[in-house]
Design an enzyme around this catalytic site. Structure first.
Site, short mmCIF file in Angstrom:
data_model
loop_
_atom_site.label_atom_id
_atom_site.label_comp_id
_atom_site.label_asym_id
_atom_site.label_seq_id
_atom_site.Cartn_x
_atom_site.Cartn_y
_atom_site.Cartn_z
N TYR A 54 0.62 -1.37 -0.32
CA TYR A 54 0.37 -0.16 0.61
C TYR A 54 0.99 1.20 0.01
O TYR A 54 0.66 1.96 -0.80
CB TYR A 54 -0.75 -0.25 1.02
CG TYR A 54 -2.13 1.42 1.17
CD1 TYR A 54 -2.63 0.93 0.31
CD2 TYR A 54 -1.53 2.14 2.02
CE1 TYR A 54 -4.29 2.16 0.47
CE2 TYR A 54 -2.26 3.47 0.86
CZ TYR A 54 -4.04 3.15 1.20
OH TYR A 54 -4.90 4.21 0.47
N PHE A 106 -7.25 22.32 -24.33
CA PHE A 106 -6.87 21.36 -24.28
C PHE A 106 -8.10 21.31 -23.36
O PHE A 106 -8.75 21.51 -22.40
CB PHE A 106 -5.86 20.08 -23.84
CG PHE A 106 -6.15 18.54 -24.55
CD1 PHE A 106 -6.27 18.36 -25.47
CD2 PHE A 106 -6.81 17.88 -22.66
CE1 PHE A 106 -7.33 17.03 -25.85
CE2 PHE A 106 -7.11 16.88 -23.41
CZ PHE A 106 -6.58 16.51 -24.62
N THR A 107 -9.45 20.13 -23.68
CA THR A 107 -10.29 19.91 -23.49
C THR A 107 -10.79 19.63 -21.67
O THR A 107 -11.34 20.52 -20.89
CB THR A 107 -11.61 18.83 -24.17
OG1 THR A 107 -9.94 17.21 -23.56
CG2 THR A 107 -11.51 18.90 -25.38
N ASP A 197 2.65 21.33 -20.13
CA ASP A 197 1.27 19.66 -20.13
C ASP A 197 2.44 19.13 -21.23
O ASP A 197 2.25 19.11 -22.33
CB ASP A 197 0.65 20.48 -21.05
CG ASP A 197 -0.63 18.45 -21.10
OD1 ASP A 197 0.31 17.79 -21.11
OD2 ASP A 197 -1.13 18.82 -21.36
N LYS A 240 0.56 8.26 -23.58
CA LYS A 240 0.62 9.06 -24.77
C LYS A 240 2.01 7.97 -24.70
O LYS A 240 2.74 7.37 -24.90
CB LYS A 240 0.50 10.42 -25.03
CG LYS A 240 -0.86 10.51 -25.20
CD LYS A 240 -1.66 10.37 -24.59
CE LYS A 240 -2.99 10.87 -24.40
NZ LYS A 240 -4.44 11.10 -23.27
N ARG A 364 -12.50 16.70 -34.39
CA ARG A 364 -12.10 18.05 -32.68
C ARG A 364 -12.37 19.04 -34.13
O ARG A 364 -11.45 20.48 -34.44
CB ARG A 364 -10.38 17.88 -33.06
CG ARG A 364 -10.02 16.57 -32.60
CD ARG A 364 -9.55 17.04 -30.85
NE ARG A 364 -10.88 16.38 -30.19
CZ ARG A 364 -10.68 15.81 -28.83
NH1 ARG A 364 -9.63 16.36 -28.28
NH2 ARG A 364 -11.67 15.96 -28.22
N PHE A 430 -18.95 16.32 -25.58
CA PHE A 430 -18.01 15.19 -26.66
C PHE A 430 -17.31 13.11 -26.73
O PHE A 430 -18.10 12.99 -27.63
CB PHE A 430 -16.61 15.74 -27.80
CG PHE A 430 -15.43 16.24 -26.43
CD1 PHE A 430 -14.47 14.90 -26.82
CD2 PHE A 430 -15.47 17.00 -25.86
CE1 PHE A 430 -14.03 14.58 -25.77
CE2 PHE A 430 -14.59 17.14 -25.34
CZ PHE A 430 -13.93 16.24 -24.96
C1 P61 Z 1 -6.24 11.82 -26.20
F1 P61 Z 1 -11.24 13.48 -27.04
N1 P61 Z 1 -5.73 12.99 -24.50
O1 P61 Z 1 -5.75 13.04 -27.01
P1 P61 Z 1 -5.70 11.74 -19.58
N2 P61 Z 1 -3.14 16.80 -21.94
C2 P61 Z 1 -3.20 16.55 -23.05
C3 P61 Z 1 -3.82 15.25 -23.45
O2 P61 Z 1 -3.90 14.27 -25.03
C4 P61 Z 1 -4.68 14.75 -22.69
C5 P61 Z 1 -4.62 14.56 -21.65
C6 P61 Z 1 -3.79 15.97 -20.94
C7 P61 Z 1 -6.75 12.42 -25.16
C8 P61 Z 1 -7.38 11.63 -24.00
C9 P61 Z 1 -8.67 11.97 -24.66
O3 P61 Z 1 -11.22 15.98 -25.49
C10 P61 Z 1 -10.09 14.10 -24.76
O4 P61 Z 1 -4.66 10.48 -18.88
C11 P61 Z 1 -2.23 16.71 -24.41
O5 P61 Z 1 -6.48 11.14 -20.58
O6 P61 Z 1 -6.67 12.30 -18.49
C12 P61 Z 1 -5.43 13.51 -22.97
O7 P61 Z 1 -4.69 13.02 -19.86
C13 P61 Z 1 -5.67 14.46 -20.89
C14 P61 Z 1 -9.18 12.67 -25.29
C15 P61 Z 1 -8.79 12.95 -23.01
C16 P61 Z 1 -10.56 13.18 -25.41
C17 P61 Z 1 -9.16 14.20 -23.62
O8 P61 Z 1 -6.61 11.39 -27.20
#
Ligand code: P61
Length: 437
Positions: A54, A106-107, A197, A240, A364, A430
């Site tokens: 843990y 970013f979303t 980021d 990623k 997007r 979305f």
């Molecule tokens: C992606 F449609 N990205 O690109 P988490 N920062 C950045 C990202 O690309 C990101 C996160 C933070 C995704 C997944 C996803 O609108 C969307 O590990 C530059 O997903 O929590 C994630 O990281 C967030 C797809 C997220 C989306 C949000 O496909």
């Protein structure tokens, strides 16, 4: 594989939203590169080395050491994924009424800033909003825009500037070290922190190596360290660049903020030495980070993205240029120019590509952009469809299939009808919105 008849039904059942399809009904999955990359034999071996204590798991210390070695940040908090880190840092640093400038929204990042009471302000260069501009660093911050924001609101209202490497919503576009140095100089003068980021920092480093004067002979690993050293805090979705199926980090050099982050972690993520992850996940991440900074890996990865981009270019299909790091972004506004943005050209195009071949992509554009604080739809200049390529998964032959499918849809584009939204969730619409033709 599915038949066209089946796919026509599946996309209706999914409300014309590719997020709502079942993955077994998808042939080539280019929805995202997030958590979809293939782990290496070394990472799978690391999975067997999980120390599932843990508290104080050995894997946590290995992860912390990898972050310091490859990214340079002193303190690491694991989180369940990127948005977990965004949540914690937003809650710690943002007060109601604050302003957070950044190089394009970013979303999830913007949503956590808003939930904490802040307002995001876009300070990316104008070229980023133009799909056809060939600027080599479309992720750069416009120094004049940033200065104007600091002047308008005052440095006290700006807890930090978000600097994203490989700007996702712009098409995976890089920023340059020269630009980051200028941003650093300006913000330091005003005592404003930089939050990086770094979700796709290695891909950004590759473009610096290829395009920025003075970096041709520097390794990706060195360039990454140089980028990170110019920032104070980092959030990262490790799903990623870092080549794992789940996980994230919040990393920094400031011990006081780290202590606050450790404390918030126990409320929202888990103890500070696991942050919502299993020990084995942290070990796989530590190995993934070391693999992600290798020049040959990153060249092969971006080479595959370019391969698909070139195939589409040969066919006269409009995309965001230059090609980005993690995928090819189709210019849906141009391809479906007969559809007004209110009829969701990006959403429509993603659904049509799925119907044609079972290739899954992602909108997007206006759906992703969501609504402003007054509840009005935001109309982004970029109305795109993202063909995102997972790392170490597909072959060039798969890319050929994708290009041929996009071409078939392109050739019948004038007959394609738009969509109406029939269900809209409150947050990040979305992901779960539903549409009708
Ligand atoms: C992606 F449609 N990205 O690109 P988490 N920062 C950045 C990202 O690309 C990101 C996160 C933070 C995704 C997944 C996803 O609108 C969307 O590990 C530059 O997903 O929590 C994630 O990281 C967030 C797809 C997220 C989306 C949000 O496909």
């Amino acid at each position: 594989m599915t038949t066209e008849k089946q796919r026509n039904k599946f996309i209706i059942d999914a409300g014309y939203n590719t997020f709502l399809l079942r993955s077994e009904d998808v042939y080539i999955d280019l929805l995202t590169d997030s958590g979809t990359s293939a782990m290496s034999d070394r990472q799978w071996a690391a999975i067997m080395m999980g120390d599932e204590a843990y508290a104080g798991s050995r894997n946590y210390y290995n992860l912390e050491a990898a972050v310091t070695k490859f990214y340079g940040y002193k303190y690491t908090l694991p989180t369940h994924q990127g948005r977990g880190a965004e949540h914690i840092i937003s809650q710690i640093l943002i007060k109601p009424g604050d302003i957070i400038p950044g190089n394009m929204y970013f979303t999830t990042t913007r949503l956590h800033q808003e939930i904490a009471g802040g307002t995001f302000v876009d300070v990316i260069i104008d070229e980023a909003h133009d799909p056809e501009s060939l600027h080599p660093f479309k992720g750069n911050i416009d120094i004049d825009k940033l200065s104007a924001v600091i002047k308008k609101y005052g440095a006290k209202k700006i807890p930090y500037v978000t600097v994203s490497t490989s700007v996702n919503m712009a098409g995976g576009q890089p920023l340059s070290i020269a630009n980051l140095k200028e941003v650093r100089k300006l913000t330091q003068k005003h005592g404003i922190r930089l939050v990086h980021d770094m979700t796709r920092v290695a891909e950004n480093a590759y473009f610096i190596q290829q395009r920025e004067p003075g970096y041709k002979t520097k390794s990706i690993a060195k360039i990454i360290l140089e980028i990170c050293a110019l920032t104070d805090i980092a959030t990262m979705s490790a799903k990623k660049d870092a080549l794992v199926n789940i996980g994230g980090i919040l990393a920094m050099n400031d011990v006081k903020i780290y202590a606050e982050a450790q404390n918030l972690a126990v409320v929202y993520e888990g103890l500070h030495t696991y942050g919502g992850l299993a020990g084995r996940d942290m070990e796989a991440m530590a190995v993934g980070i070391s693999e992600s900074v290798q020049d040959l890996h990153i060249r092969a990865r971006i080479g595959q993205v370019e391969y698909l981009g070139e195939k589409l270019k040969e066919r006269g299909i409009p995309t965001v240029l230059p090609f980005g790091g993690h995928g090819i972004f189709l210019n849906a506004a141009k391809i479906l120019s007969h559809l007004p943005q209110e009829q969701f050209p990006g959403q429509t195009l993603a659904a049509e590509i799925y119907k044609d071949s079972g290739v899954r992509s992602m909108e997007r554009g206006i759906v992703s952009a969501g609504r402003d604080k007054k509840g009005k739809n935001i109309f982004p200049k970029l109305e795109l469809v993202r063909l995102t390529i997972p790392r170490r998964v597909y072959t060039q032959a798969h890319m050929d299939v994708v290009a041929e499918s996009v071409e078939r849809v392109f050739l019948r584009r004038e007959k394609i009808k738009g969509l109406t939204m029939v269900f809209e969730p409150e947050y990040l619409r979305f992901f779960q919105a539903r549409f009708k033709q």
